[in-house]
Design a protein around this motif. Structure first.
Motif, mmCIF file in Angstrom:
data_model
loop_
_atom_site.group_PDB
_atom_site.id
_atom_site.type_symbol
_atom_site.label_atom_id
_atom_site.label_comp_id
_atom_site.label_asym_id
_atom_site.label_seq_id
_atom_site.Cartn_x
_atom_site.Cartn_y
_atom_site.Cartn_z
ATOM 1 N N LYS A 36 0.698 -1.336 0.064
ATOM 2 C CA LYS A 36 -0.118 0.010 -0.002
ATOM 3 C C LYS A 36 0.863 1.275 -0.261
ATOM 4 C CE LYS A 36 -3.866 -0.217 2.049
ATOM 5 N NZ LYS A 36 -4.904 -0.244 1.426
ATOM 6 N N LEU A 37 2.029 1.288 0.615
ATOM 7 C CA LEU A 37 3.129 2.358 1.027
ATOM 8 C C LEU A 37 4.185 2.077 -0.128
ATOM 9 C CD1 LEU A 37 2.912 2.647 4.765
ATOM 10 C CD2 LEU A 37 1.278 3.868 3.075
ATOM 11 N N TRP A 38 4.657 3.325 -0.615
ATOM 12 C CA TRP A 38 5.877 3.332 -1.340
ATOM 13 C C TRP A 38 6.962 2.527 -0.627
ATOM 14 C CZ3 TRP A 38 6.371 2.797 -6.425
ATOM 15 C CH2 TRP A 38 7.764 2.818 -6.913
ATOM 16 N N PRO A 39 7.793 1.676 -1.001
ATOM 17 C CA PRO A 39 9.013 1.002 -0.462
ATOM 18 C C PRO A 39 9.935 2.070 0.101
ATOM 19 C CG PRO A 39 8.623 -0.085 -2.368
ATOM 20 C CD PRO A 39 7.774 1.228 -2.348
ATOM 21 N N ARG A 40 10.258 2.120 1.374
ATOM 22 C CA ARG A 40 11.364 3.008 1.856
ATOM 23 C C ARG A 40 12.733 2.982 1.170
ATOM 24 N NH1 ARG A 40 10.508 2.205 8.308
ATOM 25 N NH2 ARG A 40 8.618 3.091 8.345
ATOM 26 N N GLY A 41 13.399 4.231 0.807
ATOM 27 C CA GLY A 41 14.338 4.130 0.308
ATOM 28 C C GLY A 41 14.618 3.981 -1.235
ATOM 29 N N MET A 42 13.674 3.815 -1.665
ATOM 30 C CA MET A 42 13.384 3.169 -3.354
ATOM 31 C C MET A 42 12.595 4.603 -3.958
ATOM 32 S SD MET A 42 13.433 0.955 -5.696
ATOM 33 C CE MET A 42 13.973 -0.682 -4.543
ATOM 34 N N LYS A 43 13.505 4.888 -4.908
ATOM 35 C CA LYS A 43 13.077 6.092 -5.798
ATOM 36 C C LYS A 43 12.309 5.351 -6.963
ATOM 37 C CE LYS A 43 16.860 9.132 -5.072
ATOM 38 N NZ LYS A 43 18.083 10.004 -5.782
ATOM 39 N N LYS A 44 11.161 6.117 -7.413
ATOM 40 C CA LYS A 44 10.389 5.467 -8.377
ATOM 41 C C LYS A 44 10.983 5.219 -9.704
ATOM 42 C CE LYS A 44 6.302 7.329 -6.371
ATOM 43 N NZ LYS A 44 4.572 7.806 -6.398
ATOM 44 N N GLU A 45 11.917 5.700 -9.768
ATOM 45 C CA GLU A 45 12.742 5.535 -11.290
ATOM 46 C C GLU A 45 13.486 4.421 -11.019
ATOM 47 O OE1 GLU A 45 14.954 8.907 -9.311
ATOM 48 O OE2 GLU A 45 12.825 8.534 -9.493
ATOM 49 N N TRP A 46 13.881 3.888 -9.913
ATOM 50 C CA TRP A 46 14.536 2.804 -9.637
ATOM 51 C C TRP A 46 13.867 1.381 -9.741
ATOM 52 C CZ3 TRP A 46 17.599 4.193 -4.586
ATOM 53 C CH2 TRP A 46 18.492 5.297 -4.738
ATOM 54 N N LEU A 47 12.913 1.401 -9.241
ATOM 55 C CA LEU A 47 11.825 0.288 -9.243
ATOM 56 C C LEU A 47 11.166 -0.128 -10.639
ATOM 57 C CD1 LEU A 47 10.839 -1.926 -7.856
ATOM 58 C CD2 LEU A 47 8.850 -0.852 -6.881
ATOM 59 N N LYS A 48 11.525 -1.290 -11.313
ATOM 60 C CA LYS A 48 10.894 -1.494 -12.502
ATOM 61 C C LYS A 48 9.664 -2.515 -12.177
ATOM 62 C CE LYS A 48 15.155 -1.600 -15.225
ATOM 63 N NZ LYS A 48 16.105 -2.339 -16.006
ATOM 64 N N TYR A 49 8.530 -1.678 -12.549
ATOM 65 C CA TYR A 49 7.235 -2.483 -12.243
ATOM 66 C C TYR A 49 6.135 -2.012 -13.080
ATOM 67 C CZ TYR A 49 5.490 1.810 -10.231
ATOM 68 O OH TYR A 49 4.830 3.259 -9.979
ATOM 69 N N ASP A 50 5.263 -2.944 -13.467
ATOM 70 C CA ASP A 50 4.507 -2.601 -14.337
ATOM 71 C C ASP A 50 3.121 -2.218 -14.023
ATOM 72 O OD1 ASP A 50 5.572 -3.780 -16.730
ATOM 73 O OD2 ASP A 50 5.898 -5.622 -15.511
#
Length: 120
Positions: free
Chosen positions: A25-39
């Protein structure tokens, strides 16, 4: 048959992951949106805030009841049918979660639930 896998968001991306779905539900700590490859970010099928807070009060002690309650939430979710339609065209689905806990986490419950529903 669709293969449903789970993986921590902090693990390296792999081409074999298939369709990658963030299931927190919450964005993962320390993870920038541009780093995470998700669909897709499936916020609507995550445990409710109330259930999640209760579970975190005593993770191992609440696990069995958490499994039952989360499955009930999934059964009652108006978003589940849309989510199943979304993932059906993909042969491999990887559910991404942030928890450090590999055993007591909702992604395992969701994976098992999806596998059961996809067999129907």
């Amino acid at each position: 048959m669709i293969q449903v896998r789970i993986k921590r968001v902090y693990e390296d991306f792999s081409e074999t992951d298939g369709y990658r779905v963030l299931v927190d539900k919450l964005w993962p700590r320390g993870m920038k949106k541009e780093w995470l490859k998700y669909d897709y970010w499936a916020k609507d099928i995550t445990p409710s805030s109330t259930l999640r807070r209760w579970f975190h009060e005593d993770i191992p002690g609440h696990w069995e009841d958490f499994v039952v309650q989360y499955q009930k939430e999934l059964d009652a979710s108006s978003s589940m049918a849309d989510f199943l339609t979304l993932i059906k065209p993909h042969p491999v689905i990887t559910l991404l979660y942030a928890s450090k806990e590999p055993v007591y986490n909702h992604a395992r419950i969701l994976r098992d639930y999806l596998e059961m529903r996809l067999k129907e």
